[in-house]
Scaffold this motif. Structure first.
Motif, PDB file in Angstrom:
ATOM      1  N   TRP A   5       4.040  10.046  -7.318  1.00  0.00           N
ATOM      2  CA  TRP A   5       4.983  10.297  -8.406  1.00  0.00           C
ATOM      3  C   TRP A   5       4.242  10.632  -9.705  1.00  0.00           C
ATOM      4  N   GLN A   6       3.132   9.961  -9.954  1.00  0.00           N
ATOM      5  CA  GLN A   6       2.336  10.208 -11.162  1.00  0.00           C
ATOM      6  C   GLN A   6       1.796  11.641 -11.214  1.00  0.00           C
ATOM      7  N   HIS A   7       1.471  12.201 -10.045  1.00  0.00           N
ATOM      8  CA  HIS A   7       0.816  13.510 -10.000  1.00  0.00           C
ATOM      9  C   HIS A   7       1.744  14.638  -9.525  1.00  0.00           C
ATOM     10  N   THR A   8       3.037  14.393  -9.516  1.00  0.00           N
ATOM     11  CA  THR A   8       3.984  15.400  -9.033  1.00  0.00           C
ATOM     12  C   THR A   8       3.847  16.723  -9.785  1.00  0.00           C
ATOM     13  N   ILE A   9       3.693  16.667 -11.068  1.00  0.00           N
ATOM     14  CA  ILE A   9       3.625  17.896 -11.884  1.00  0.00           C
ATOM     15  C   ILE A   9       2.230  18.519 -11.834  1.00  0.00           C
ATOM     16  N   SER A  10       1.195  17.704 -11.872  1.00  0.00           N
ATOM     17  CA  SER A  10      -0.175  18.241 -11.973  1.00  0.00           C
ATOM     18  C   SER A  10      -0.749  18.742 -10.649  1.00  0.00           C
ATOM     19  N   TRP A  11      -0.255  18.246  -9.514  1.00  0.00           N
ATOM     20  CA  TRP A  11      -0.827  18.637  -8.223  1.00  0.00           C
ATOM     21  C   TRP A  11      -0.274  19.965  -7.739  1.00  0.00           C
ATOM     22  N   ASP A  12      -1.097  20.703  -6.976  1.00  0.00           N
ATOM     23  CA  ASP A  12      -0.617  21.927  -6.321  1.00  0.00           C
ATOM     24  C   ASP A  12       0.034  21.557  -4.980  1.00  0.00           C
ATOM     25  N   ASP A  13       0.471  22.599  -4.240  1.00  0.00           N
ATOM     26  CA  ASP A  13       1.194  22.357  -2.979  1.00  0.00           C
ATOM     27  C   ASP A  13       0.361  21.570  -1.960  1.00  0.00           C
ATOM     28  N   ASN A  14      -0.912  21.961  -1.829  1.00  0.00           N
ATOM     29  CA  ASN A  14      -1.781  21.282  -0.852  1.00  0.00           C
ATOM     30  C   ASN A  14      -1.966  19.804  -1.182  1.00  0.00           C
ATOM     31  N   GLN A  15      -2.199  19.507  -2.445  1.00  0.00           N
ATOM     32  CA  GLN A  15      -2.388  18.115  -2.857  1.00  0.00           C
ATOM     33  C   GLN A  15      -1.105  17.308  -2.656  1.00  0.00           C
ATOM     34  N   MET A  16       0.041  17.949  -2.933  1.00  0.00           N
ATOM     35  CA  MET A  16       1.336  17.279  -2.735  1.00  0.00           C
ATOM     36  C   MET A  16       1.565  16.983  -1.251  1.00  0.00           C
ATOM     37  N   MET A  17       1.221  17.978  -0.406  1.00  0.00           N
ATOM     38  CA  MET A  17       1.377  17.801   1.032  1.00  0.00           C
ATOM     39  C   MET A  17       0.485  16.661   1.530  1.00  0.00           C
ATOM     40  N   LEU A  18      -0.735  16.594   1.015  1.00  0.00           N
ATOM     41  CA  LEU A  18      -1.650  15.519   1.407  1.00  0.00           C
ATOM     42  C   LEU A  18      -1.120  14.148   0.977  1.00  0.00           C
ATOM     43  N   GLY A  19      -0.506  14.103  -0.207  1.00  0.00           N
ATOM     44  CA  GLY A  19       0.091  12.853  -0.680  1.00  0.00           C
ATOM     45  C   GLY A  19       1.230  12.396   0.210  1.00  0.00           C
ATOM     46  N   ILE A  20       2.080  13.348   0.615  1.00  0.00           N
ATOM     47  CA  ILE A  20       3.205  13.014   1.501  1.00  0.00           C
ATOM     48  C   ILE A  20       2.697  12.604   2.876  1.00  0.00           C
ATOM     49  N   LEU A  21       1.657  13.297   3.368  1.00  0.00           N
ATOM     50  CA  LEU A  21       1.076  12.937   4.665  1.00  0.00           C
ATOM     51  C   LEU A  21       0.464  11.541   4.633  1.00  0.00           C
ATOM     52  N   ALA A  22      -0.052  11.143   3.486  1.00  0.00           N
ATOM     53  CA  ALA A  22      -0.574   9.770   3.352  1.00  0.00           C
ATOM     54  C   ALA A  22       0.551   8.756   3.535  1.00  0.00           C
ATOM     55  N   LYS A  52       0.834  -1.206   0.000  1.00  0.00           N
ATOM     56  CA  LYS A  52       0.000   0.000   0.000  1.00  0.00           C
ATOM     57  C   LYS A  52       0.867   1.253   0.000  1.00  0.00           C
ATOM     58  N   PHE A  53       1.974   1.232   0.744  1.00  0.00           N
ATOM     59  CA  PHE A  53       2.895   2.370   0.801  1.00  0.00           C
ATOM     60  C   PHE A  53       3.451   2.677  -0.592  1.00  0.00           C
ATOM     61  N   PHE A  54       3.924   1.638  -1.284  1.00  0.00           N
ATOM     62  CA  PHE A  54       4.502   1.858  -2.611  1.00  0.00           C
ATOM     63  C   PHE A  54       3.435   2.233  -3.638  1.00  0.00           C
ATOM     64  N   GLN A  55       2.230   1.773  -3.426  1.00  0.00           N
ATOM     65  CA  GLN A  55       1.109   2.183  -4.275  1.00  0.00           C
ATOM     66  C   GLN A  55       0.859   3.689  -4.114  1.00  0.00           C
ATOM     67  N   GLU A  56       0.864   4.163  -2.868  1.00  0.00           N
ATOM     68  CA  GLU A  56       0.690   5.595  -2.584  1.00  0.00           C
ATOM     69  C   GLU A  56       1.861   6.409  -3.158  1.00  0.00           C
ATOM     70  N   LEU A  57       3.077   5.861  -3.018  1.00  0.00           N
ATOM     71  CA  LEU A  57       4.266   6.541  -3.540  1.00  0.00           C
ATOM     72  C   LEU A  57       4.202   6.669  -5.063  1.00  0.00           C
ATOM     73  N   TYR A  58       3.760   5.601  -5.725  1.00  0.00           N
ATOM     74  CA  TYR A  58       3.606   5.621  -7.185  1.00  0.00           C
ATOM     75  C   TYR A  58       2.544   6.643  -7.596  1.00  0.00           C
ATOM     76  N   HIS A  59       1.454   6.685  -6.852  1.00  0.00           N
ATOM     77  CA  HIS A  59       0.369   7.638  -7.112  1.00  0.00           C
ATOM     78  C   HIS A  59       0.888   9.076  -6.961  1.00  0.00           C
TER      79      HIS A  59
END
Length: 196
Positions: free
Chosen positions: A51-68, A42-49
């Motif tokens: 990585w896929q959205h690194t360019i398209s996400w804004d700061d808040n979405q990126m922070m939420l991804g890292i917090l996940a 699950k961790f690597f699935q979240e990490l892959y997700h």
């Protein structure tokens, strides 16, 4: 006399059986280890997700991804504590005293300290969840879901208060035990002095 001997044998057998029954927990800890591997996926699935959205996400979405990812990591720490700590306290001692990689949290671990560590871990996980909610707070207000935010704050406070009360109880019990042991030692020393 023979009846007493028979009762004693039965008592010894029953006590031995009760002591052996602690091994019933071993499959539970094995299951938790297997769940850890699933959570690793699950961790690597979240990490892959992420990585896929690194360019398209804004700061808040990126922070939420890292917090996940942080959330998964903290839950994994909790599982490790329950597995190793629970096994070594309630089932069988793990002989890692001389091992160079022995984790610091295993030093002098008992049931009370394990409860405190688990409750503080739960409070930390709850804190991460609350932080994720605060980042999404504007969306929550737009959805008129502010009541859910208040409920999360209350739950987080319950975890913090529980951890504090457990730590206070353990400290009080620990100081009482040490005080009682010191009093006995002092009384023994006084008896030795009087004996001489």
């Amino acid at each position: 006399m023979a009846q007493d001997s028979g009762l004693k044998k039965f008592e010894n057998f029953f006590e031995g059986f009760m002591f052996w029954s602690r091994w019933v927990q071993a499959p539970l800890y094995t299951g938790l280890i297997m769940a850890s591997f699933l959570y690793l996926f699950k961790f690597f699935q979240e990490l892959y997700h992420l990585w896929q959205h690194t360019i398209s996400w804004d700061d808040n979405q990126m922070m939420l991804g890292i917090l996940a990812l942080v959330d998964v990591s903290m839950v994994m720490n909790l599982v490790v504590m329950v597995t190793i700590g629970g096994y070594s306290i309630f089932t069988s001692r793990i002989d890692v005293d001389s091992h160079e990689d022995k984790p610091l949290w295993l030093e002098d671990l008992d049931a009370g300290q394990l409860k405190i560590k688990l409750s503080t871990s739960l409070a930390s996980i709850s804190g991460v969840q609350l932080l994720k909610t605060f980042i999404n707070y504007r969306e929550a207000i737009q959805k008129e879901d502010s009541e859910a935010v208040i409920i999360e704050i209350v739950i987080h406070m319950v975890f913090i208060v529980s951890a504090f009360l457990l730590a206070l109880t353990e400290k009080t019990t620990h100081s009482y035990k040490h005080g009682h042991a010191a009093a006995i030692k002092f009384a023994d020393e006084e008896d030795e002095k009087e004996g001489h």
